[in-house]
Design a protein around this motif. Structure first.
Motif: not given
Length: 503
Positions: A344-351, A402-405, A148-150, A166-171
């Motif tokens: 601090f008490g919430r789930a963080v989902a970034t992609g 970092l990505l669409d929902r 893939v090409e981001f 470092a964030y894009l290559n692993p996904i």
């Protein structure tokens, strides 16, 4: 069936018949018949019109069409030209339509001669295509690509040296999808292969939320500063517009947590505002303060500011004010509950994964005092602090992404819902963060006038302090972190200034 558009053959001149009247037909007639048969795919007629064709004449024609996936053929003959007594030739152009590679034009020559008292085609492999001369072959090759090409939100290439790899290559494996490419190769004995036509595999492109100008400015703001990171979020959507990370030793600005120092006073201030303090409340800011029967706490340089407004105590980052007010007005549970409200008490989902931080429970009053000023045992990530600054600016806490929902949920699972914050707390926090830049610890550092923020210096045992600066300007919120970088004012604020000046 090959479809052939044959132009009328002209110029069947006087040379068309050999000297002997016993020669049947003419070069033009034979050429016309040959091209007509070729048009219809009538290989038997083509064989009869050729002089001593090879045994694999028909097979060669069929194999070329089959192997190259020829869908149609167009031919445009020129005039018949004499090349000597009893010899002639016809130059022609052609276009083969290949299923995978489209139109493939070529030029050829049909040679004719009088043989056995009739005009016949002197066939050779190059009659079929010039590249088949001297033992040449044509081969259709396949190629595959799954990587893939981001790209940025605008569809542009992500800037070079952006410190985001470092964030894009692993996904990348999450987006692998096999794409097919094709090439037509000409091969000749003793010569390297030559590519005649090519269609590269279709690009597998995935958009991120990164903004090209924001990412470029973020990356350049870190140039020359090791062990640093800046995260930029759009408060109105939670989209990560910039993520530049130069943290060493495999640390992550998204997944690792660090002592926050005085940027945590933003949360402590929210808890104190909830308890009844206001921005204009007068509070003491002595050089040092000692909780009765406990260890003393001092301001940076033990500066004594006397009695100041709560806003001024925040702007000048008075440790003594925050320790006294927190230990007399709040409990550790109050502080933890407020921290949870602010992320601090919430789930963080970034992609790309992510965590926020923690405020451990404690019954130790000294530890509680240190936690209130971001020392103690409290820890947080730069990602979480950028989200906190975004929540102050917008009035709603949103999980950064970092990505669409849809892709975020597929990779990280569902994020916490957007949460409106208490406007009676948000409004005074905005005033207090504006004061930090106007005349407090971030003043005079070259920041634009409309930036608001909070500096932080997290002291560590036996190591240089961590430097922090969080804040926002319009619909941009940010967190700057320099691991073991020194003071927030001296190390982190200048990065933010370079970032905004580079936009």
């Amino acid at each position: 069936m090959l479809v052939i558009a044959v132009a009328a053959i002209v110029g069947a001149g006087a040379f068309a018949v050999a000297a002997s009247n016993r020669v049947k037909g003419s070069a033009a007639q034979t050429a016309t018949a040959y091209f007509a048969a070729w048009r219809k795919g009538d290989l038997m007629t083509m064989t009869r019109l050729a002089y001593e064709p090879p045994a694999d004449f028909i097979a060669r024609h069929r194999e070329l069409s089959d192997e190259l996936h020829v869908e149609s053929l167009q031919l445009t003959p020129g005039q018949v030209k004499s090349t000597g007594e009893g010899a002639a030739e016809v130059a022609f152009s052609g276009v083969r339509e290949l299923a995978e590679l489209g139109k493939w034009p070529f030029e050829g020559t049909l040679k004719l001669a009088v043989r056995e008292r009739s005009w016949q085609v002197l066939w050779s492999p190059e009659t079929l295509h010039p590249l088949l001369k001297d033992g040449g072959t044509l081969e259709l090759g396949e190629s595959e690509s799954s990587e893939v090409e981001f790209v940025t939100r605008e569809g542009d290439k992500i800037p070079n040296d952006s410190y985001a790899d470092a964030y894009l290559n692993p996904i990348k494996p999450e987006f692998e999808q096999v794409k097919q490419g094709w090439s037509l190769l000409s091969k000749k004995p003793g010569q390297p292969d030559k590519q005649v036509l090519a269609r590269e595999p279709e690009a597998n492109v995935e958009r991120t939320t990164l903004s090209r100008p924001v990412q470029a400015a973020a990356a350049r703001s870190l140039d020359g500063t090791e062990d640093s990171t800046i995260i930029v979020i759009r408060p109105s959507t939670g989209e990560i517009l910039g993520l530049a990370d130069r943290l060493g030793e495999n640390y992550s600005a998204v997944r690792d947590v660090f002592a926050p120092g005085s940027i945590f006073k933003t949360i402590t201030a929210a808890a104190l505002l909830k308890s009844g303090l206001s921005v204009v409340s007068q509070v003491p800011c002595p050089g040092t303060y000692q909780i009765p029967f406990h260890a003393p706490i001092g301001n940076d340089g033990e500066v004594d500011r006397g009695s100041v407004s709560f806003t001024d105590a925040f702007a000048h980052s008075c440790n003594t004010t925050f320790v006294e007010q927190a230990t007399t007005r709040l409990t550790i549970d109050d502080l933890r509950e407020t921290a949870d409200e602010w992320g601090f008490g919430r789930a963080v989902a970034t992609g790309i994964g992510g965590t926020c931080g923690s405020v451990p429970a404690t019954t130790n009053v000294d530890m509680f005092a240190l936690d209130a000023i971001g020392q103690g045992e409290v820890v947080t990530s730069p990602l979480c602090m950028a989200a906190l600054a975004a929540a102050v600016q917008n009035g709603t806490w949103r999980s950064p992404r970092l990505l669409d929902r849809e892709q975020v949920e597929r990779i990280d699972g569902p994020a916490s819902d957007d949460v409106p914050m208490d406007e009676t707390i948000v409004t005074p926090l905005r005033d207090m963060m504006a004061a930090v830049v106007d005349y407090g610890t971030a003043s005079g550092a070259g920041l634009p006038d409309d930036v608001s923020g909070k500096t932080g210096t997290a002291e560590l045992d036996g190591e240089p302090s961590h430097a922090w600066f969080i804040g926002y300007r319009d619909d941009l919120a940010f967190c700057v972190f320099v691991r073991n970088g020194g003071s927030g004012s001296g190390a982190a604020v200048p990065i933010a200034a370079r970032f905004f000046n580079g936009l």
